[in-house]
Design a protein around this motif. Sequence first.
Motif, short mmCIF file in Angstrom:
data_model
loop_
_atom_site.label_atom_id
_atom_site.label_comp_id
_atom_site.label_asym_id
_atom_site.label_seq_id
_atom_site.Cartn_x
_atom_site.Cartn_y
_atom_site.Cartn_z
N GLY A 1 0.87 -1.06 -0.06
CA GLY A 1 0.05 0.02 -0.08
C GLY A 1 0.86 1.30 -0.04
N VAL A 2 0.60 2.26 -1.02
CA VAL A 2 1.40 3.39 -1.00
C VAL A 2 0.27 4.41 -1.14
N ARG A 3 0.55 5.74 -0.76
CA ARG A 3 -0.40 6.85 -0.85
C ARG A 3 -0.35 7.41 -2.44
N ARG A 4 -1.10 7.76 -2.91
CA ARG A 4 -1.28 8.06 -4.37
C ARG A 4 -0.84 9.34 -4.84
N ASN B 1 2.53 20.32 -3.71
CA ASN B 1 2.06 19.03 -4.58
C ASN B 1 1.25 18.16 -3.52
N VAL B 2 2.17 17.88 -2.53
CA VAL B 2 1.22 16.88 -1.74
C VAL B 2 0.07 17.38 -1.02
N ALA B 3 -0.04 18.85 -1.08
CA ALA B 3 -1.42 19.28 -0.51
C ALA B 3 -2.54 19.09 -1.66
N ALA C 1 9.52 14.92 2.48
CA ALA C 1 8.55 14.24 1.72
C ALA C 1 7.92 13.19 2.54
N VAL C 2 8.84 12.54 3.36
CA VAL C 2 8.46 11.19 4.19
C VAL C 2 7.53 11.86 5.24
N GLU C 3 8.27 12.86 5.88
CA GLU C 3 7.43 13.72 6.90
C GLU C 3 5.99 14.08 6.62
N LEU C 4 5.72 14.29 5.40
CA LEU C 4 4.53 14.79 4.80
C LEU C 4 3.78 13.41 4.42
#
Length: 280
Positions: free
Chosen positions: A15-18, A258-260, A44-47
Amino acid sequence: MTVASGTFRIGGEIGVRRLGFGAMRLPNEHGAPREASIAVLRRAVELGVTLIDTAFMYGWGANEELLAEALYPYPEDVLIATKVAIEQSAPGAEAQINGRPEFLRDQVEQALRRLRTERIELLQMHRLDPKVPLADQLGVLRELQDDGKIGHIGLSEVTVDELAEARRTVDVASVQNRYNLLDREHESVLDACAAAGIAFLPWRPVHPAASADTAEIAAVAAELDATAAQIALAWLLARSPVVVPIPGTASIAHLEENVAAGGLRLSDEQWRRLDGIGAR
């Protein structure tokens, strides 16, 4: 259309975040640029990013070493994906595709060393070699998979027919083709992946939508108080549940932006307006 980023199970297992991260743009040279790259990876990992994409071609192994320096020992939920089948015959020479089984085996062994791991959970063919039978190229990866050195096998820049042929030799867990809001060349490949439950990792997921002078993108961005890049990513996430964009950046601010985008919600009407741009 209330589609959040959510998760996807690579190969039906991991499972990975999309919203992943593409490491290609990160500077590898030592000094301040490298420290900044390490900071971006750790942020990135923190987010909550759990899929990070690299390749031997990115710095001829230096990018893989950078990831290991920044993140090893890797968090249990972080999947590092790398790519093989590209070589540089001499410093400064142009990249060449090489799918010879002995070369691929050596590249995997070298990637394991650079990434400081005993197993690459997602190993992708950067390109297929037209000079080598596909069954030979993928056969050696299947052997390495049987040996426990590869978890899942992916492809990059393939056609629907190539994907179908590859699946006769190995279980294909992912396909990484160029695809974005304004570039739909590989629409049929995405559809094939969706039908088979294969992860589709669009590279160049934001450009050129983020810089295009497109009134519809700007209008939807204004409606959602978002940037054009975020709208491009939100459209991709809503396009299909198998889509796992891997936007890359060397900026923490752009990374956070991007993460947002994973939290944006496009209405059906907004998605249709955006979708119509690429159909023109």
